[in-house]
Design a protein around this motif. Structure first.
Motif, PDB file in Angstrom:
ATOM      1  N   GLY A 355     -49.405 -10.494 -16.621  1.00 40.84           N
ATOM      2  CA  GLY A 355     -50.025  -9.192 -16.407  1.00 40.84           C
ATOM      3  C   GLY A 355     -48.979  -8.147 -16.072  1.00 40.84           C
ATOM      4  O   GLY A 355     -47.763  -8.415 -16.030  1.00 40.84           O
ATOM      5  N   ASN A 356     -49.455  -6.939 -15.825  1.00 33.64           N
ATOM      6  CA  ASN A 356     -48.554  -5.820 -15.550  1.00 33.64           C
ATOM      7  C   ASN A 356     -49.282  -4.834 -14.643  1.00 33.64           C
ATOM      8  O   ASN A 356     -50.413  -4.444 -14.933  1.00 33.64           O
ATOM      9  CB  ASN A 356     -48.159  -5.148 -16.873  1.00 33.64           C
ATOM     10  CG  ASN A 356     -47.074  -4.113 -16.676  1.00 33.64           C
ATOM     11  OD1 ASN A 356     -47.234  -3.172 -15.910  1.00 33.64           O
ATOM     12  ND2 ASN A 356     -45.975  -4.273 -17.393  1.00 33.64           N
ATOM     13  N   TYR A 357     -48.650  -4.475 -13.538  1.00 34.03           N
ATOM     14  CA  TYR A 357     -49.272  -3.544 -12.600  1.00 34.03           C
ATOM     15  C   TYR A 357     -48.316  -2.400 -12.267  1.00 34.03           C
ATOM     16  O   TYR A 357     -47.125  -2.632 -12.011  1.00 34.03           O
ATOM     17  CB  TYR A 357     -49.660  -4.250 -11.296  1.00 34.03           C
ATOM     18  CG  TYR A 357     -50.685  -5.338 -11.468  1.00 34.03           C
ATOM     19  CD1 TYR A 357     -51.984  -5.036 -11.884  1.00 34.03           C
ATOM     20  CD2 TYR A 357     -50.362  -6.674 -11.217  1.00 34.03           C
ATOM     21  CE1 TYR A 357     -52.928  -6.040 -12.041  1.00 34.03           C
ATOM     22  CE2 TYR A 357     -51.307  -7.676 -11.374  1.00 34.03           C
ATOM     23  CZ  TYR A 357     -52.589  -7.357 -11.787  1.00 34.03           C
ATOM     24  OH  TYR A 357     -53.526  -8.347 -11.953  1.00 34.03           O
ATOM     25  N   ASN A 358     -48.841  -1.187 -12.267  1.00 31.36           N
ATOM     26  CA  ASN A 358     -48.097  -0.019 -11.799  1.00 31.36           C
ATOM     27  C   ASN A 358     -48.571   0.318 -10.391  1.00 31.36           C
ATOM     28  O   ASN A 358     -49.776   0.382 -10.140  1.00 31.36           O
ATOM     29  CB  ASN A 358     -48.328   1.186 -12.718  1.00 31.36           C
ATOM     30  CG  ASN A 358     -47.584   1.035 -14.030  1.00 31.36           C
ATOM     31  OD1 ASN A 358     -46.369   0.883 -14.038  1.00 31.36           O
ATOM     32  ND2 ASN A 358     -48.305   1.078 -15.141  1.00 31.36           N
ATOM     33  N   VAL A 359     -47.627   0.519  -9.500  1.00 38.89           N
ATOM     34  CA  VAL A 359     -47.947   0.763  -8.096  1.00 38.89           C
ATOM     35  C   VAL A 359     -47.174   1.984  -7.616  1.00 38.89           C
ATOM     36  O   VAL A 359     -45.977   2.119  -7.899  1.00 38.89           O
ATOM     37  CB  VAL A 359     -47.571  -0.459  -7.231  1.00 38.89           C
ATOM     38  CG1 VAL A 359     -47.798  -0.163  -5.753  1.00 38.89           C
ATOM     39  CG2 VAL A 359     -48.370  -1.687  -7.655  1.00 38.89           C
TER      40      VAL A 359
END
Length: 576
Positions: A355-359
């Motif tokens: 997955g890929n998350y922007n924070v």
């Protein structure tokens, strides 16, 4: 100061005593300066609980002032060869710095005692207090009069009368400090204090606590000053020693930054910079470590030293981890040193694998990608330790962790974690569902049965900017405060495959429950140094400050003997 005492402002009283100490230090009266600095410390440690009631802005200003005066006192004590007292102050400085960062440090039966005053010092403080007594009684009256917006002539006259009494008292105080009696007491302190250090109850208590661990353990503190580096070592069963290294803070910090850069580059010739720092940090105490046959070093770093692993210093033949087990310390006064009872470990392991998350946190943008080797890492952990519960990706979330965590002795999180300087709310652990647990939240947990928490993909000093490293030890303290015995975290981005290999080696040694955490990490690191292990080149904790991460690196094979792979993992707390 008399006014502060009368109106119950112990913070102000501590500050006034510290200012007197500073003045006496500038007047080249070190013994007297130490007396007032010590009394200031004792007042401040006695009111640590009250600090939490102050507004955050006042806390920040106050705690920085306190930390500076603790450093000044430690420096003076070391110059006077009063090493055990200096060690006490260095440890209380760690407590104060943690308070400055996390704002929740509670005093205990050790911190509240402060530092013991010798009989001569007690007499000086008693006589000083007697001189101050007349003004103390007038303190509240003067404070109330000064608050009045408009005053009658009588009230104005009363203020002048009290101020005159204050001036007379100050003059009397100045004469007292120069009196033959006080000069004689100062001379006695100068002659007897170094030897009296070995009769302090704190010295006996510390030796007893260390002896309980039943190992050849040395306690090692550093103090970085503008003009020098101070090293304080307490070898097993022997008095503490002090070594002073003539190096300016700016030069030392430049060496630290260069060393860290080399450590983070697996193709660098890191041994040269590692040996340069070894000569500053370890060479001055090398013979004492060898003579005492030390096995383990409990290490309390100062300032930017928190960003580099002591294990990766190099003596020309071996890395330091090949010679010693290394255990980082938050503060000795806050750490239980009882040996750990042996038992079969029960592990709760979570991993963010895809997955890929922007924070966005504190104005910074992070892009996190899943860690392909994290699944293999956790699967390998489960194979090594049968009592393992595994959580992957969406199942690895806040609710799952908090509902299960109390049933396990080891918690392993193969996911991104970011420790940034500033507020603890800005440092966090990423869950597999994209949510975060910040450092501040952890203080509410209660984990008395958890002996180890492992974060295998942490990052510190984002953008290469080094602070004072309190965010690193702050993480360790927050877990320690919940009841966790020890924690392992990394200091920089690490090789995904390299981490898997190190963790495999770590848990292979922990599975019997008979090896300490420090021994297991020590041996796991040596296995990578000497074992010619190979790994793919995926990057762990692939955090970027700007969006648009282009994806995974090409798969390559690497020799894992470079400290880039094995040294970033540090053990904090009591892993002995």
């Amino acid at each position: 100061m008399a006014i502060f005492r009368e109106i119950g402002n112990r913070n102000g009283e501590g500050l006034s005593l510290s200012n007197i100490g500073l003045t006496l230090e500038k007047q080249q009266q070190p013994e007297l300066a130490i007396v007032f600095y010590k009394q200031s410390v004792n007042i401040r440690e006695g009111i640590r609980e009250d600090l939490r009631k102050l507004p955050r802005e006042q806390q920040a200003s106050y705690t920085q002032t306190v930390a500076d005066s603790y450093r000044a006192l430690a420096s003076l004590l070391l110059e006077k060869n009063r090493v055990m007292e200096a060690l006490q102050i260095l440890d209380l400085l760690k407590v104060q710095e943690l308070q400055d960062y996390v704002r929740n440090v509670q005093g205990n039966e050790r911190t509240v005692k402060g530092i013991e005053l010798f009989p001569q010092e007690q007499k000086i403080i008693q006589n000083y207090t007697a001189i101050q007594a007349p003004v103390i009684r007038l303190g509240t009256e003067l404070a109330d009069l000064r608050k009045l917006q408009t005053r009658t002539p009588t009230q104005q006259q009363r203020i002048q009368e009290i101020e005159k009494i204050q001036a007379q008292t100050n003059q009397q105080m100045s004469e007292f400090l120069k009196s033959p009696a006080v000069v004689a007491l100062s001379q006695q302190i100068q002659q007897t204090a170094p030897q009296q250090n070995l009769t302090l109850s704190a010295y006996k208590d510390l030796q007893t606590r260390l002896n309980r661990l039943g190992k050849r353990i040395a306690l090692f503190y550093t103090l970085v000053l503008d003009d020098r580096l101070e090293l304080v070592l307490l070898p097993p069963g022997k008095p503490p020693i002090r070594r002073s290294v003539a190096i300016k803070r700016t030069e030392l910090e430049k060496m630290i930054q260069t060393f860290r850069q080399d450590l983070q580059d697996p193709s660098s010739q890191v041994k040269e910079t590692a040996q340069k720092l070894y000569k500053q940090l370890i060479k001055p105490i090398e013979s004492e470590l060898q003579q005492a046959d030390v096995q383990s070093i409990i290490y309390a770093p100062d300032g930017q030293m928190r960003y580099i692993p002591l294990a990766a210093l190099y003596d020309g033949k071996k890395w330091l981890t090949e010679r010693y087990q290394i255990n980082y310390l938050t503060a000795l006064a806050l750490t239980k040193l009882e040996p750990e009872s042996t038992h079969d470990p029960r592990v709760l392991a979570g991993a963010f694998t895809q997955g890929n998350y922007n924070v966005q946190v504190a104005g910074q943008n992070f892009n996190f990608q899943g860690l392909p080797f994290a699944k293999t890492e956790v699967e390998g952990l489960g194979a090594a330790i049968p009592n393992t519960t595994k959580l992957f990706d969406k199942a690895f979330n806040r609710d799952a962790i908090l509902s299960k965590i109390k049933n396990y002795s080891i918690v392993h999180m193969a996911t991104h974690a970011v420790f940034v300087k500033g507020a603890p709310e800005n440092s966090f652990i990423l869950m597999g569902d994209g949510n975060r647990i910040n450092l501040k939240e952890i203080e509410e947990w209660k984990l008395p049965d958890v002996t180890l928490v492992v974060l295998s993909a942490c990052q510190t000093a984002l953008g290469g900017e080094l602070g004072n490293g309190l965010e690193i030890l702050g993480f360790g303290y927050q877990l320690q405060r919940t009841g966790v015995r020890a924690s392992i975290a990394s200091l920089w981005e690490v090789s995904d495959g390299g981490t898997q290999t190190l963790m495999d080696a770590l848990y292979a040694r922990l599975k019997s429950g008979k090896m300490t955490k420090a021994e297991a990490l020590h041996e796991a690191q040596i296995s990578l140094i000497t074992g010619k292990n190979q790994s793919s080149g995926e990057t762990r904790s692939s955090v970027r400050l700007t969006p648009g991460n282009s994806g995974q690196n090409a798969t390559i094979s690497r020799d894992l003997s470079h400290p880039y792979y094995w040294s970033p993992f540090i053990l904090i707390g009591n892993g002995l």
